[in-house]
Motif scaffolding. Structure first.
Motif, PDB file in Angstrom:
ATOM      1  N   ALA A   7       7.751  23.662   3.690  1.00  0.00           N
ATOM      2  CA  ALA A   7       6.657  22.755   4.100  1.00  0.00           C
ATOM      3  C   ALA A   7       5.875  21.998   3.189  1.00  0.00           C
ATOM      4  O   ALA A   7       5.326  20.893   3.338  1.00  0.00           O
ATOM      5  N   LYS A   8       5.664  22.699   1.730  1.00  0.00           N
ATOM      6  CA  LYS A   8       5.020  21.949   0.869  1.00  0.00           C
ATOM      7  C   LYS A   8       5.690  20.696   0.582  1.00  0.00           C
ATOM      8  O   LYS A   8       5.131  19.707   0.257  1.00  0.00           O
ATOM      9  N   VAL A   9       7.037  20.817   0.361  1.00  0.00           N
ATOM     10  CA  VAL A   9       7.977  19.786   0.070  1.00  0.00           C
ATOM     11  C   VAL A   9       7.602  18.576   1.060  1.00  0.00           C
ATOM     12  O   VAL A   9       7.548  17.413   0.871  1.00  0.00           O
ATOM     13  N   GLU A  10       7.663  18.979   2.484  1.00  0.00           N
ATOM     14  CA  GLU A  10       7.714  18.095   3.374  1.00  0.00           C
ATOM     15  C   GLU A  10       6.118  17.314   3.468  1.00  0.00           C
ATOM     16  O   GLU A  10       6.295  16.106   3.610  1.00  0.00           O
ATOM     17  N   ALA A  11       5.086  18.235   3.163  1.00  0.00           N
ATOM     18  CA  ALA A  11       3.874  17.593   3.098  1.00  0.00           C
ATOM     19  C   ALA A  11       3.608  16.567   2.153  1.00  0.00           C
ATOM     20  O   ALA A  11       3.175  15.519   2.224  1.00  0.00           O
ATOM     21  N   ALA A  12       4.399  16.940   0.850  1.00  0.00           N
ATOM     22  CA  ALA A  12       4.184  15.955  -0.160  1.00  0.00           C
ATOM     23  C   ALA A  12       5.013  14.818   0.023  1.00  0.00           C
ATOM     24  O   ALA A  12       4.379  13.889  -0.418  1.00  0.00           O
ATOM     25  N   LEU A  13       6.101  14.970   0.669  1.00  0.00           N
ATOM     26  CA  LEU A  13       6.887  13.480   0.879  1.00  0.00           C
ATOM     27  C   LEU A  13       6.005  12.762   1.978  1.00  0.00           C
ATOM     28  O   LEU A  13       6.104  11.431   1.797  1.00  0.00           O
ATOM     29  N   GLN A  14       5.636  13.350   3.063  1.00  0.00           N
ATOM     30  CA  GLN A  14       4.856  12.572   4.147  1.00  0.00           C
ATOM     31  C   GLN A  14       3.287  11.975   3.481  1.00  0.00           C
ATOM     32  O   GLN A  14       3.236  10.977   4.165  1.00  0.00           O
ATOM     33  N   ILE A  21       3.285  10.207   0.908  1.00  0.00           N
ATOM     34  CA  ILE A  21       3.785   8.791   0.369  1.00  0.00           C
ATOM     35  C   ILE A  21       4.468   7.914   1.486  1.00  0.00           C
ATOM     36  O   ILE A  21       4.703   6.664   1.391  1.00  0.00           O
ATOM     37  N   ASP A  22       5.195   8.806   2.572  1.00  0.00           N
ATOM     38  CA  ASP A  22       5.770   7.993   3.652  1.00  0.00           C
ATOM     39  C   ASP A  22       5.617   8.782   4.759  1.00  0.00           C
ATOM     40  O   ASP A  22       6.317   9.953   4.980  1.00  0.00           O
ATOM     41  N   ASP A  23       4.739   8.623   5.928  1.00  0.00           N
ATOM     42  CA  ASP A  23       4.570   9.445   7.149  1.00  0.00           C
ATOM     43  C   ASP A  23       5.766   9.279   8.201  1.00  0.00           C
ATOM     44  O   ASP A  23       5.778  10.058   9.075  1.00  0.00           O
ATOM     45  N   THR A  24       6.897   8.536   7.999  1.00  0.00           N
ATOM     46  CA  THR A  24       7.937   8.727   8.729  1.00  0.00           C
ATOM     47  C   THR A  24       8.883   9.359   8.271  1.00  0.00           C
ATOM     48  O   THR A  24      10.129   9.566   9.069  1.00  0.00           O
ATOM     49  N   ILE A  25       8.886  10.253   7.238  1.00  0.00           N
ATOM     50  CA  ILE A  25       9.845  11.071   6.840  1.00  0.00           C
ATOM     51  C   ILE A  25       9.702  12.456   7.506  1.00  0.00           C
ATOM     52  O   ILE A  25       8.737  12.983   8.002  1.00  0.00           O
ATOM     53  N   ARG A  26      11.045  12.806   8.065  1.00  0.00           N
ATOM     54  CA  ARG A  26      11.336  13.901   8.712  1.00  0.00           C
ATOM     55  C   ARG A  26      12.424  14.673   8.180  1.00  0.00           C
ATOM     56  O   ARG A  26      13.571  14.122   7.610  1.00  0.00           O
ATOM     57  N   PHE A  27      12.471  16.019   8.077  1.00  0.00           N
ATOM     58  CA  PHE A  27      13.667  16.944   7.771  1.00  0.00           C
ATOM     59  C   PHE A  27      14.709  17.100   8.893  1.00  0.00           C
ATOM     60  O   PHE A  27      14.407  17.523   9.856  1.00  0.00           O
TER      61      PHE A  27
END
Length: 322
Positions: free
Chosen positions: A114-121, A123-129
């Protein structure tokens, strides 16, 4: 006007200091083994276990930005690479993120994901796992065993081939040289703590193939000259053979290094360990072809049975196709 890397007719004595060069090679092997056993290797995710995350985004993948976003989480070894596929749409951008197993855990926990996903989002809110997979210690152990067996099988196959193609003294020299190359490469990886993963194993197998090619070329010329100069001392025949193939050796190694150095400087972090291993292997493999393999053959000697016909002198398997 042609470019010449070496003079037309060289007569350098490569074996003048054969005891010093062979002693240096033995020292490198012992030092590499000692460093490997005391310092250890910096195993990557493939060998330590961890979690692989597949991401999808509508924006282009920026590996550097992804790495900068994840770095503050202090997750240890993190590998990021972009995935290319012709079937992807223009707004379909995929990346693979590998996170090493955390202390006391077989894989990254749900909170870490979850922390990794939040960190990536951020810089890019369209990122999803789209996919999250874990590699446990058991699988990693199996990969290490398989890697060791792959290298050992390659060395054994080369030992058998060189024995058939030449004589057993040649096969011993070739395999000792290859063992030297692999061990010294592992030692430099341990000393510099460069990430050691499956790509490095592929590089080691590439080094074995490259080094044996150079060794066989010189061995083949040596065999020809042993028939041609039947009374010349073995050391002189070896020097002649190395000198005659020197231009080819330098041209092959030099052109290969040009491409490898370009990749090493410009290729990025993802392939740097792989390229470094091959670059180092080209250098040490060229050295060992002369100062390890040929020294072993010179020390052991070669049976020169001139009672046989010229085309099979000293080797009953000489006419086997390569």
């Amino acid at each position: 006007m042609r470019l010449k890397l070496v003079p037309q007719d060289t007569n350098w004595d490569f074996f003048k200091y054969r005891y010093a060069t062979f002693g240096f090679s033995v020292f490198l092997m012992i030092a590499s083994l000692a460093i490997w056993l005391t310092v250890g290797l910096n195993f990557g995710i493939d060998f330590r276990g961890g979690t692989t995350i597949r991401t999808q985004s509508e924006s282009s993948v920026d590996v550097g930005a992804y790495r900068d976003a994840i770095a503050p989480l202090q997750l240890g070894d993190v590998s990021i690479s972009e995935v290319f596929d012709p079937s992807f749409d223009s707004n379909h951008h995929v990346a693979m993120i590998r996170i090493q197993a955390q202390d006391g855990e077989e894989s990254a926990s749900g909170d870490t994901i979850a922390k990794v996903e939040a960190a990536l989002q951020s810089i890019d809110d369209t990122i999803r796992f789209t996919q999250v997979e874990s590699v446990g210690p058991k699988v990693s152990g199996e990969l290490i065993t398989t890697a060791v067996l792959a290298v050992a099988a390659a060395l054994a196959a080369i030992l058998f081939y060189i024995w058939l193609r030449f004589e057993w003294q040649f096969s011993v020299g070739a395999v000792v040289a290859l063992f030297h190359d692999v061990l010294v490469t592992i030692g430099i990886f341990s000393l510099l703590q460069i990430r050691f993963d499956l790509a490095t194993i592929a590089a080691l197998l590439t080094i074995i193939g490259y080094s044996i090619n150079d060794t066989v070329v010189i061995f083949d010329r040596l065999r020809e000259n042993l028939r041609k100069y039947k009374t010349m001392p073995l050391q002189d025949v070896m020097n002649l053979s190395v000198n005659e193939t020197l231009s080819r050796t330098l041209m092959t190694s030099g052109t290969t290094l040009i491409a490898l150095i370009a990749l090493l400087v410009l290729g990025g972090d993802v392939i740097r360990g792989f390229v470094f291993a091959i670059t180092w292997g080209v250098v040490i493999g060229t050295y060992s072809s002369v100062y390890v393999a040929k020294n072993i053959v010179l020390w052991m000697g070669v049976k020169r049975d001139w009672s046989k016909p010229t085309d099979t002198t000293g080797n009953q398997f000489a006419n086997i196709d390569a």
